[in-house]
Design an enzyme around this catalytic site. Structure first.
Site, PDB file in Angstrom:
ATOM      1  N   GLY A  50      12.332  -6.691 -31.091  1.00 45.07           N
ATOM      2  CA  GLY A  50      12.662  -8.015 -31.613  1.00 45.07           C
ATOM      3  C   GLY A  50      11.539  -8.716 -32.360  1.00 45.07           C
ATOM      4  N   GLU A 105       5.659 -12.328 -29.273  1.00 50.24           N
ATOM      5  CA  GLU A 105       7.038 -12.170 -28.779  1.00 50.24           C
ATOM      6  C   GLU A 105       8.030 -12.859 -29.709  1.00 50.24           C
ATOM      7  OE1 GLU A 105       9.236 -10.804 -27.310  1.00 50.24           O
ATOM      8  OE2 GLU A 105       9.103 -10.723 -25.146  1.00 50.24           O
ATOM      9  N   ASP A 106       9.227 -12.335 -29.735  1.00 48.02           N
ATOM     10  CA  ASP A 106      10.264 -12.957 -30.543  1.00 48.02           C
ATOM     11  C   ASP A 106      10.795 -14.212 -29.868  1.00 48.02           C
ATOM     12  OD1 ASP A 106      11.444 -11.542 -28.460  1.00 48.02           O
ATOM     13  OD2 ASP A 106      12.868 -10.447 -29.717  1.00 48.02           O
ATOM     14  N   ASP A 109      13.310 -16.250 -23.115  1.00 43.59           N
ATOM     15  CA  ASP A 109      14.609 -16.701 -22.615  1.00 43.59           C
ATOM     16  C   ASP A 109      14.450 -17.006 -21.117  1.00 43.59           C
ATOM     17  OD1 ASP A 109      17.264 -17.145 -22.106  1.00 43.59           O
ATOM     18  OD2 ASP A 109      17.949 -15.141 -22.615  1.00 43.59           O
ATOM     19  N   LYS A 137      13.679 -20.743 -25.550  1.00 42.79           N
ATOM     20  CA  LYS A 137      14.918 -21.459 -25.250  1.00 42.79           C
ATOM     21  C   LYS A 137      14.655 -22.611 -24.297  1.00 42.79           C
ATOM     22  CE  LYS A 137      18.124 -17.728 -26.084  1.00 42.79           C
ATOM     23  NZ  LYS A 137      19.112 -16.798 -25.522  1.00 42.79           N
ATOM     24  N   PHE A 158      22.766 -17.880 -27.593  1.00 38.64           N
ATOM     25  CA  PHE A 158      22.375 -16.542 -28.030  1.00 38.64           C
ATOM     26  C   PHE A 158      22.204 -16.546 -29.545  1.00 38.64           C
ATOM     27  CE2 PHE A 158      22.755 -12.069 -29.083  1.00 38.64           C
ATOM     28  CZ  PHE A 158      21.891 -11.531 -28.144  1.00 38.64           C
ATOM     29  N   VAL A 159      21.016 -16.149 -29.992  1.00 41.06           N
ATOM     30  CA  VAL A 159      20.724 -16.176 -31.428  1.00 41.06           C
ATOM     31  C   VAL A 159      20.400 -14.775 -31.945  1.00 41.06           C
ATOM     32  CG1 VAL A 159      19.932 -18.576 -31.470  1.00 41.06           C
ATOM     33  CG2 VAL A 159      18.291 -16.755 -30.945  1.00 41.06           C
ATOM     34  N   ASP A 165      18.492  -9.120 -32.277  1.00 43.46           N
ATOM     35  CA  ASP A 165      19.737  -8.389 -32.506  1.00 43.46           C
ATOM     36  C   ASP A 165      20.845  -8.774 -31.549  1.00 43.46           C
ATOM     37  OD1 ASP A 165      18.545  -7.114 -30.152  1.00 43.46           O
ATOM     38  OD2 ASP A 165      20.087  -5.580 -30.426  1.00 43.46           O
ATOM     39  N   ARG A 171      19.171  -7.682 -37.159  1.00 43.34           N
ATOM     40  CA  ARG A 171      17.711  -7.828 -37.134  1.00 43.34           C
ATOM     41  C   ARG A 171      17.145  -8.127 -38.520  1.00 43.34           C
ATOM     42  NH1 ARG A 171      15.925  -6.210 -32.047  1.00 43.34           N
ATOM     43  NH2 ARG A 171      16.875  -4.367 -31.125  1.00 43.34           N
TER      44      ARG A 171
END
Ligand code: IMP
Ligand code: MG
Length: 186
Positions: A50, A105-106, A109, A137, A158-159, A165, A171
């Site tokens: 990610g 990090e992407d 969560d 988040k 959820f994104v 993805d 992606r």
């Protein structure tokens, strides 16, 4: 089975963070890192898969001569909810003792992935360890975990896009968006 879509943005309901806003924020985060590590460039550790878009844009926006490496940890598979189980699928390709590390990090969560990564990397005695996450988040029940810089705090949805993805798709979008309910299965 994933239905094959015909354009990369098919199924996107709305754009949450546009490409230009992402690039502007990435430039700010890069400048902060340049300043912090002036004269002592860090090893950027990207968390696959990610974080690829963020990692590439971040390192290119930095002036410091950084090195990069990647780790892969297990994630959600085709589900949009965390299994809570984290496993190293690909480890770093070098020792990190005495190095300044920045985890890239992407998204944070539940915080589980990051908590686990930090635990693992701390045992290897880096000189320092910081975390930069593009997204975090806004989630009251998330674990309290170290995140030193965040690009954007987003609602608990959820994104996808910009590396993130759903079942392997989306992606390569240049923005972060929210999926249409009809594009999400299970
Ligand atoms: P956490 O362990 O629950 O903090 O989630 C960690 C990983 O799950 C992230 O690094 C992402 O790769 C993935 N993830 C979490 N939320 C989302 C999302 O909204 N869309 C896509 N992937 C996500
Ligand atoms: Mg990730």
């Amino acid at each position: 089975m994933t239905t094959r879509v015909t354009t990369k943005d098919a199924g996107i309901e709305r754009i949450l963070i546009g490409a230009e806003a992402i690039q502007a924020r990435v430039a700010e985060l890069a400048a902060e890192l340049d300043e912090r590590y002036e004269g002592d460039p860090p090893l950027l550790v990207g968390v696959l898969t990610g974080a690829v878009s963020f990692m590439v844009d971040l390192m290119r926006a930095m002036d410091s001569p950084v090195e990069i490496d990647f780790m892969a940890v297990s994630s959600y598979g085709a589900s949009t909810r965390s299994s809570g189980v984290v496993q190293i699928l690909k480890d770093l390709s070098q020792p990190i003792e005495g190095r300044h590390l920045v985890i890239v990090e992407d998204i944070v969560d539940s915080g589980l992935t990051l908590q686990y990564l930090l635990e693992v990397l701390r045992t290897r005695s880096p000189a320092s360890l910081r975390v930069v996450a593009l997204l975090k988040k806004d989630k009251p029940d998330a674990i309290e975990v170290q995140v030193d810089a965040v690009g954007f705090v987003i609602p608990d949805e959820f994104v996808v896009g910009y590396g993130l993805d759903y079942a392997g798709m989306y992606r390569n979008l240049p923005y972060v968006g929210v999926l249409d309910a009809s594009a999400v299965k299970g």
